[in-house]
Design an enzyme around this catalytic site. Structure first.
Site, PDB file in Angstrom:
ATOM      1  N   GLU A 301       0.822  -1.212   0.000  1.00  0.00           N
ATOM      2  CA  GLU A 301       0.000   0.000   0.000  1.00  0.00           C
ATOM      3  C   GLU A 301       0.857   1.263   0.000  1.00  0.00           C
ATOM      4  O   GLU A 301       0.580   2.222  -0.721  1.00  0.00           O
ATOM      5  CB  GLU A 301      -0.945   0.022   1.208  1.00  0.00           C
ATOM      6  CG  GLU A 301      -2.032  -1.054   1.185  1.00  0.00           C
ATOM      7  CD  GLU A 301      -3.110  -0.813   0.135  1.00  0.00           C
ATOM      8  OE1 GLU A 301      -3.043   0.184  -0.605  1.00  0.00           O
ATOM      9  OE2 GLU A 301      -4.028  -1.659   0.052  1.00  0.00           O
ATOM     10  N   ARG A 305       0.990   3.843  -3.285  1.00  0.00           N
ATOM     11  CA  ARG A 305       0.402   5.172  -3.026  1.00  0.00           C
ATOM     12  C   ARG A 305       1.471   6.234  -2.773  1.00  0.00           C
ATOM     13  O   ARG A 305       1.476   7.283  -3.416  1.00  0.00           O
ATOM     14  CB  ARG A 305      -0.544   5.107  -1.818  1.00  0.00           C
ATOM     15  CG  ARG A 305      -1.715   4.180  -2.043  1.00  0.00           C
ATOM     16  CD  ARG A 305      -2.703   4.250  -0.898  1.00  0.00           C
ATOM     17  NE  ARG A 305      -3.581   3.085  -0.893  1.00  0.00           N
ATOM     18  CZ  ARG A 305      -4.873   3.122  -0.639  1.00  0.00           C
ATOM     19  NH1 ARG A 305      -5.472   4.260  -0.343  1.00  0.00           N
ATOM     20  NH2 ARG A 305      -5.603   2.016  -0.642  1.00  0.00           N
ATOM     21  N   ASP A 433      -5.277  -9.512  -8.468  1.00  0.00           N
ATOM     22  CA  ASP A 433      -5.391  -8.563  -9.590  1.00  0.00           C
ATOM     23  C   ASP A 433      -4.085  -8.022 -10.182  1.00  0.00           C
ATOM     24  O   ASP A 433      -3.710  -8.297 -11.317  1.00  0.00           O
ATOM     25  CB  ASP A 433      -6.316  -7.390  -9.191  1.00  0.00           C
ATOM     26  CG  ASP A 433      -5.993  -6.766  -7.829  1.00  0.00           C
ATOM     27  OD1 ASP A 433      -4.996  -7.161  -7.208  1.00  0.00           O
ATOM     28  OD2 ASP A 433      -6.746  -5.870  -7.391  1.00  0.00           O
ATOM     29  N   GLU A 569     -11.389   1.327 -10.982  1.00  0.00           N
ATOM     30  CA  GLU A 569     -10.975   0.371 -12.028  1.00  0.00           C
ATOM     31  C   GLU A 569     -11.755   0.499 -13.332  1.00  0.00           C
ATOM     32  O   GLU A 569     -11.175   0.407 -14.427  1.00  0.00           O
ATOM     33  CB  GLU A 569     -11.047  -1.070 -11.503  1.00  0.00           C
ATOM     34  CG  GLU A 569      -9.978  -1.416 -10.469  1.00  0.00           C
ATOM     35  CD  GLU A 569     -10.262  -0.863  -9.080  1.00  0.00           C
ATOM     36  OE1 GLU A 569     -11.428  -0.464  -8.821  1.00  0.00           O
ATOM     37  OE2 GLU A 569      -9.327  -0.792  -8.248  1.00  0.00           O
TER      38      GLU A 569
HETATM   39  C1  DMJ Z   1      -5.990   0.950  -5.366  1.00  0.00           C
HETATM   40  O1  DMJ Z   1      -5.342   1.218  -4.186  1.00  0.00           O
HETATM   41  C2  DMJ Z   1      -5.118   0.245  -6.331  1.00  0.00           C
HETATM   42  O2  DMJ Z   1      -5.670   0.362  -7.585  1.00  0.00           O
HETATM   43  C3  DMJ Z   1      -4.941  -1.194  -6.008  1.00  0.00           C
HETATM   44  O3  DMJ Z   1      -4.127  -1.882  -6.924  1.00  0.00           O
HETATM   45  C4  DMJ Z   1      -6.256  -1.884  -5.935  1.00  0.00           C
HETATM   46  N1  DMJ Z   1      -7.247  -1.156  -5.262  1.00  0.00           N
HETATM   47  C5  DMJ Z   1      -7.254   0.237  -5.074  1.00  0.00           C
HETATM   48  C6  DMJ Z   1      -8.393   0.962  -5.724  1.00  0.00           C
HETATM   49  O4  DMJ Z   1      -9.526   0.265  -5.867  1.00  0.00           O
END
Ligand code: DMJ
Length: 667
Positions: A301, A305, A433, A569
């Protein structure tokens, strides 16, 4: 060479690592070589040559012999002339310093000119050797120098003459003083980023100025900018400098204690050209941001970010402050990779460097350990330090070699054993994902030079088609389900999976099969229908697809899955679909989604996640503004509506998983 000898000689001082360029740099390097040679000889007499020689590997012995040979050349050619060269170049005028050269006769001058040519040639040879030896001491497999030259960033690859100091043209952050060495070898303090600094060279294009008030911006984009400003005003007033904002109660909370919303929003602010907001945010980063905290953070995270946000802000602004902060953070995250398998632990303490598995279980998430690579690779490019890239490449290589189900991976991996959890669920939703996303994007980021990633991605798409792809009833929406326990099909799809159409389209645009684009088109429609079929026109977090021929609704939403967290997304995928097809329906879908956000999630204090997308009369606020709404959702909407082809072209930038653009390196 110096590093090589230092490893075998305990008396050797650590060579000066500060960077410089041009003649001064070459002379400095030669001085180091002479010192090294002297200390090496001292080492021999102190310890006994035979003993010393035996300690060297055959590579070290060959390099040493070569080195001594070169020292001989430099003594003959270089040393007497270097004094002369210095005199010649003083005051920037050849021969103007002492006047002695002017007095020589023409034949003598010609002879000296020839001598100088030889000196230049000898210097270049020495530089080349130094360069090769330095690169060769890097951990891991030998480096192909041609490849090194080929992976320079597009925007920086202006000069054929690749000096060692110029491999990473932004220079290095000095470890001691936190200042930046630029390519001229001068220490540059952090610069205040005024609007003239916001000109990003895009492969020979005219500079792009994000703060140019004449930039084209249309009505839909203006509406998105207004939405961003609305959220920002609330955050600034009630949560400034804190990680998370609660727009209903107008309070704040911490996750990592690093002003996460600011770091995640920096590049959106730049891209939208918001000067005042930028100045505030930059000031906070300069004066208040510190990673020196006794605080556990989640590696994934904070990487996507904060590290991604800082790197992107650096690339778009060229402001070294962001690079310094990114490097400091990167250093503090590296201990995560010191696990027995080198697959990273999920969490690390920023101050102590103590890393560990998550509190709730023994394993790291697969997507988390494989969604660091774009950021750490970029950090190596901008700092010139290979350790960041090495750490994440080792993980990629390790995961590449693990057994998979037709390219599909379980969602948990153990950092101690390095193995996937047996019978782990397979999904392209939560925890799976961005493993797939970063396969493709690493290939793109590296200028399509690292085919391992492309091959794994293509294989995974085959796996998706074989095991996970289905059509719903009655409307035949194409969707991607899950394999529970790695075996049992479930018609469940997370909204998180809606990154996939965009990633498939990106792959197609970069030369992957046209079936990938067909699949992208079908999945983009399904993701849109997840919004369109809800009474609020907002998607739930998770849907189940009806498989029974008798059912009348394609989508089934369970009560616990009916919330919307302002996720990006689907609009992310719409940007790729629009840019690559120019089909206006993708913009219209995006506009419809944006309007639904405005109608159901906008509150006085900003925007809030909601509890129930099926209840337009009472959606119920969760009192949370996720930072990815500012970092991703609004940024992607802004890009979707933009008519400016020069704004972040997708063949120059690759977007990390949190929508932070990073440069693509030339192939
Ligand atoms: C984001 O923090 C990033 O895209 C992450 O890879 C997956 N989820 C959230 C947003 O939905």
């Amino acid at each position: 060479m110096a590093i090589l000898l230092f490893k075998t000689n305990p008396y050797m001082p650590i060579p000066d690592r500060s960077r410089s360029a041009g003649a001064r740099s070459r002379k400095a390097r030669l001085r180091v070589l002479f010192q090294v040679e002297t200390r090496f000889r001292q080492g021999l007499s102190d310890e006994g040559m035979g003993w010393y020689w035996k300690r060297l590997s055959s590579l070290q012995r060959s390099v040493t012999i070569l080195f001594i040979f070169l020292i001989g050349i430099s003594v003959v050619y270089f040393y007497p002339s270097s004094k002369e060269g210095t005199e010649l170049s003083h005051n920037g005028k050849r021969g103007s310093h002492s006047g002695a050269i002017d007095k020589l006769d023409p034949a003598e001058q010609a002879r000296m000119e020839e001598e100088k040519q030889k000196i230049r040639h000898a210097r270049k040879q020495i530089d080349d050797i130094v360069k090769r030896v330095k690169v060769g001491t890097k951990k891991g497999p030998p480096v192909n120098l041609d490849k090194v030259a080929n992976i320079l960033p597009v925007e920086d690859n202006k000069d054929d003459k690749i000096e060692d100091d110029e491999r990473f043209p932004h220079g290095n952050v000095d470890e001691d003083n936190g200042k930046d060495d630029n390519v001229d070898g001068q220490i540059v303090p952090p610069q205040k980023g005024d609007s003239d600094d916001f000109k990003v060279e895009q492969n020979g294009d005219k500079a792009y100025n994000f703060f140019d008030s004449d930039r084209p911006i249309n009505e839909r984009q203006k509406a998105v900018v207004d939405a961003f400003k609305h959220a920002w005003v609330g955050y600034k007033k009630h949560a400034w400098g804190h990680d998370e904002y609660h727009p209903i109660s107008r309070t704040h909370s911490e996750w990592f204690g690093v002003g996460l919303t600011i770091l995640d929003s920096l590049d959106t602010i730049i891209i939208m050209g918001l000067k005042e907001e930028y100045d505030d945010a930059r000031e906070w980063v300069k004066e208040k941001l510190t990673f020196d905290k006794n605080q556990d953070v989640n590696l994934f995270e904070i990487t996507i970010r904060a590290l991604g946000g800082l790197l992107s802000a650096f690339h778009l602004s060229q402001d070294v402050l962001f690079k310094q902060k990114a490097r400091d953070l990167g250093e503090r995250l590296l201990p995560c990779f010191n696990s027995p398998s080198h697959v990273p632990f999920s969490d690390v303490n920023l101050k102590t460097g103590k890393a560990h598995a998550p509190r709730w279980g023994p394993d790291s998430s697969t997507s988390e350990v494989t969604t660091l690579q774009l950021e750490f690779k970029d950090l190596s490019r901008v700092t010139g330090e290979v350790k960041f890239e090495d750490a994440v490449t080792r993980v990629s290589n390790h995961v590449h070699n693990l057994p998979k189900k037709d390219g599909l991976v379980p969602i948990f991996i153990n950092a101690n054993t390095g193995n996937f959890r047996s019978s782990g669920t397979i999904t392209l939703g939560a925890r799976g994902d961005s493993y797939y996303e970063y396969l493709l994007k690493q290939w793109v980021q590296t200028g399509k030079t690292e085919d391992m990633y492309k091959e794994d991605f293509v294989q995974a798409v085959e796996g998706i088609k074989k095991h996970l792809l289905r059509e719903s009833q009655p409307n035949k929406l194409v969707y991607v389900g899950e394999l529970l326990g790695g075996r049992n099909f479930s018609p469940k799809m997370d909204h998180l999976l809606c990154f996939l159409p965009g990633t498939l389209a990106l792959g197609y645009k970069n030369g992957l099969p046209s079936e990938h684009m067909d699949l992208a088109t079908q999945l983009a429609r399904t993701c849109y229908e997840m919004y369109n079929k809800m009474p609020t026109k907002l998607s739930p977090e998770i849907v189940y697809f009806n498989q029974a021929p008798t059912g009348k609704d394609d989508l089934i939403v369970k009560p616990l899955d009916s919330h919307n967290l302002l996720r990006p997304e689907t609009v992310e995928s719409l940007v790729y679909m629009y840019r690559y097809t120019k089909d206006k329906k993708y913009r219209d879908w995006g506009w419809q989604i944006f309007q639904a956000f405005m109608k159901y999630t906008k509150v006085e204090g900003g925007f809030s996640s909601i509890n129930n997308v099926k209840s337009p009369g009472n959606p119920g606020f969760k009192d949370k503004l996720e930072s990815f709404f500012l970092a991703e959702t609004l940024k992607y909407l802004y890009l979707l509506f933009s008519d400016d082809p020069r704004l972040l072209p997708f063949d120059r930038y690759v977007f990390n998983s949190e929508a932070h653009p990073l440069p693509i390196y030339a192939s």
